[in-house]
Design a protein around this motif. Structure first.
Motif, PDB file in Angstrom:
ATOM      1  N   MET A 242       0.812  -1.218   0.000  1.00  0.00           N
ATOM      2  CA  MET A 242       0.000   0.000   0.000  1.00  0.00           C
ATOM      3  C   MET A 242       0.848   1.273   0.000  1.00  0.00           C
ATOM      4  O   MET A 242       0.326   2.370   0.171  1.00  0.00           O
ATOM      5  CB  MET A 242      -0.910   0.003   1.238  1.00  0.00           C
ATOM      6  CG  MET A 242      -1.878  -1.166   1.297  1.00  0.00           C
ATOM      7  SD  MET A 242      -2.970  -1.239  -0.142  1.00  0.00           S
ATOM      8  CE  MET A 242      -3.879   0.276   0.049  1.00  0.00           C
TER       9      MET A 242
ATOM     10  N   LYS B 210       2.470   2.944  -2.373  1.00  0.00           N
ATOM     11  CA  LYS B 210       2.152   3.910  -3.422  1.00  0.00           C
ATOM     12  C   LYS B 210       0.812   4.588  -3.150  1.00  0.00           C
ATOM     13  O   LYS B 210       0.638   5.773  -3.440  1.00  0.00           O
ATOM     14  CB  LYS B 210       2.132   3.216  -4.784  1.00  0.00           C
ATOM     15  CG  LYS B 210       3.510   2.783  -5.271  1.00  0.00           C
ATOM     16  CD  LYS B 210       3.437   2.182  -6.666  1.00  0.00           C
ATOM     17  CE  LYS B 210       4.823   1.787  -7.155  1.00  0.00           C
ATOM     18  NZ  LYS B 210       4.775   1.180  -8.514  1.00  0.00           N
ATOM     19  N   SER B 211      -0.120   3.843  -2.588  1.00  0.00           N
ATOM     20  CA  SER B 211      -1.420   4.429  -2.254  1.00  0.00           C
ATOM     21  C   SER B 211      -1.271   5.472  -1.158  1.00  0.00           C
ATOM     22  O   SER B 211      -1.886   6.545  -1.209  1.00  0.00           O
ATOM     23  CB  SER B 211      -2.391   3.329  -1.809  1.00  0.00           C
ATOM     24  OG  SER B 211      -2.648   2.427  -2.865  1.00  0.00           O
TER      25      SER B 211
ATOM     26  N   ALA C 210       0.107   8.541  -2.608  1.00  0.00           N
ATOM     27  CA  ALA C 210      -0.914   9.274  -3.360  1.00  0.00           C
ATOM     28  C   ALA C 210      -1.814  10.074  -2.427  1.00  0.00           C
ATOM     29  O   ALA C 210      -2.202  11.208  -2.732  1.00  0.00           O
ATOM     30  CB  ALA C 210      -1.751   8.296  -4.186  1.00  0.00           C
TER      31      ALA C 210
ATOM     32  N   LEU D  17      -5.669   9.686  -9.033  1.00  0.00           N
ATOM     33  CA  LEU D  17      -5.883   8.908  -7.814  1.00  0.00           C
ATOM     34  C   LEU D  17      -6.355   7.498  -8.147  1.00  0.00           C
ATOM     35  O   LEU D  17      -7.359   7.323  -8.834  1.00  0.00           O
ATOM     36  CB  LEU D  17      -6.926   9.591  -6.927  1.00  0.00           C
ATOM     37  CG  LEU D  17      -6.550  10.954  -6.343  1.00  0.00           C
ATOM     38  CD1 LEU D  17      -7.699  11.503  -5.518  1.00  0.00           C
ATOM     39  CD2 LEU D  17      -5.285  10.853  -5.500  1.00  0.00           C
ATOM     40  N   PRO D  18      -5.649   6.478  -7.655  1.00  0.00           N
ATOM     41  CA  PRO D  18      -6.120   5.107  -7.862  1.00  0.00           C
ATOM     42  C   PRO D  18      -7.408   4.846  -7.089  1.00  0.00           C
ATOM     43  O   PRO D  18      -7.728   5.547  -6.123  1.00  0.00           O
ATOM     44  CB  PRO D  18      -4.964   4.248  -7.330  1.00  0.00           C
ATOM     45  CG  PRO D  18      -4.143   5.145  -6.488  1.00  0.00           C
ATOM     46  CD  PRO D  18      -4.359   6.539  -6.951  1.00  0.00           C
TER      47      PRO D  18
ATOM     48  N   ASN E 138      -8.389   2.561  -4.993  1.00  0.00           N
ATOM     49  CA  ASN E 138      -8.346   2.260  -3.557  1.00  0.00           C
ATOM     50  C   ASN E 138      -8.093   3.517  -2.728  1.00  0.00           C
ATOM     51  O   ASN E 138      -8.521   3.612  -1.578  1.00  0.00           O
ATOM     52  CB  ASN E 138      -7.305   1.177  -3.251  1.00  0.00           C
ATOM     53  CG  ASN E 138      -5.916   1.540  -3.725  1.00  0.00           C
ATOM     54  OD1 ASN E 138      -5.723   2.511  -4.450  1.00  0.00           O
ATOM     55  ND2 ASN E 138      -4.932   0.745  -3.335  1.00  0.00           N
ATOM     56  N   VAL E 139      -7.431   4.510  -3.314  1.00  0.00           N
ATOM     57  CA  VAL E 139      -7.226   5.783  -2.614  1.00  0.00           C
ATOM     58  C   VAL E 139      -8.534   6.566  -2.563  1.00  0.00           C
ATOM     59  O   VAL E 139      -8.890   7.144  -1.531  1.00  0.00           O
ATOM     60  CB  VAL E 139      -6.125   6.608  -3.309  1.00  0.00           C
ATOM     61  CG1 VAL E 139      -6.077   8.028  -2.741  1.00  0.00           C
ATOM     62  CG2 VAL E 139      -4.775   5.929  -3.131  1.00  0.00           C
TER      63      VAL E 139
END
Length: 244
Positions: free
Chosen positions: A6, A8-9, A12, A41-42, A44-45
């Motif tokens: 997580m 990278k998340s 972000a 923004l992915p 999950n973010v």
């Protein structure tokens, strides 16, 4: 963590979302609209930040979180959602050729969350029994805890789910599919709904109803026929249930 972590998340959230959210009014709809519009923004973010905002709103108003969510949804009498429980894993979640990532059940007729979990547990045992009767012995378990029989089509999984539903005695239970669409975007035939040789696939040389049995449930031209409780084709009403 081979891309499954997580970090990278979190980056972000800290460097993309946070600078644009600090100082904004705590309004769920406007924040959600902003998150959706932010292409960087992915997913999950987006979900995590939206949930964090919901919790912040509930805390600022000193009310339980479920009341805040119910107000947003326009629900006057909130209740706990029906749990959705994964039964069969495939795609990236299992060493199985089944293209769907997960096939799940939702026990809608259960009166309480506890009853729903009991129903899902019973369903899983009946489903495992049906798979073993068909020759899928020693079925592996996928990354999300679902059964992972070597099936090549989503229809194959759904047929056994229908058989388990009929035997489990659960009054109302719906099926759901996590297609893992992001993994299928580049394929020409991303979600096969027909096996080449009935329930077992076109393995050849096996007995009818076994994993290698190319004749099991096969219709004309080798297309798979939906199986009923007695091994014959499903009635039209049962076939409709298969895709509920």
């Amino acid at each position: 963590f081979r891309g499954q972590g997580m970090r990278k998340s979190v980056e972000a959230v800290l460097h993309l979302a946070r600078p644009k959210l600090v100082g904004r009014k705590l309004d769920q709809r406007s924040i959600d609209a902003f998150l959706i519009e932010e292409d960087q923004l992915p997913a999950n973010v987006v979900l995590a930040v939206s949930m964090a905002c919901s919790r912040a709103i509930a805390a600022s108003e000193d009310v339980p979180l479920h009341e805040t969510l119910a107000e947003l949804a326009g629900v006057s009498d909130p209740c706990i959602p029906v749990p959705v429980v994964g039964m069969i894993n495939g795609s990236s979640l299992a060493a199985s050729p089944c293209p769907a990532r997960e096939v799940a059940v939702a026990p809608l007729s259960s009166a309480t969350p506890g009853d729903a979990i009991d129903a899902a547990y019973e369903f899983e045992h009946v489903l495992r029994s049906k798979l073993e009767q068909a020759g899928f012995h020693g079925v592996n378990v996928g990354k999300m805890g679902g059964l992972a029989p070597p099936m090549e089509a989503v229809d194959d999984a759904l047929r056994y789910m229908v058989l388990a539903k009929q035997e489990s005695g659960i009054e109302v239970i719906n099926f759901g599919i996590d297609a893992g669409a992001e993994l299928l975007a580049d394929t020409q035939d991303p979600l096969s709904l027909e096996g080449e040789g009935g329930v077992g696939g076109d393995g050849g040389g096996g007995e009818a109803g076994s994993p290698g049995g190319g004749e099991a449930g096969a219709g004309e031209g080798g297309e798979a026929a939906a199986l009923g409780q007695d091994g014959g084709e499903l009635e039209p009403s049962e076939q409709a249930t298969l895709y509920d």
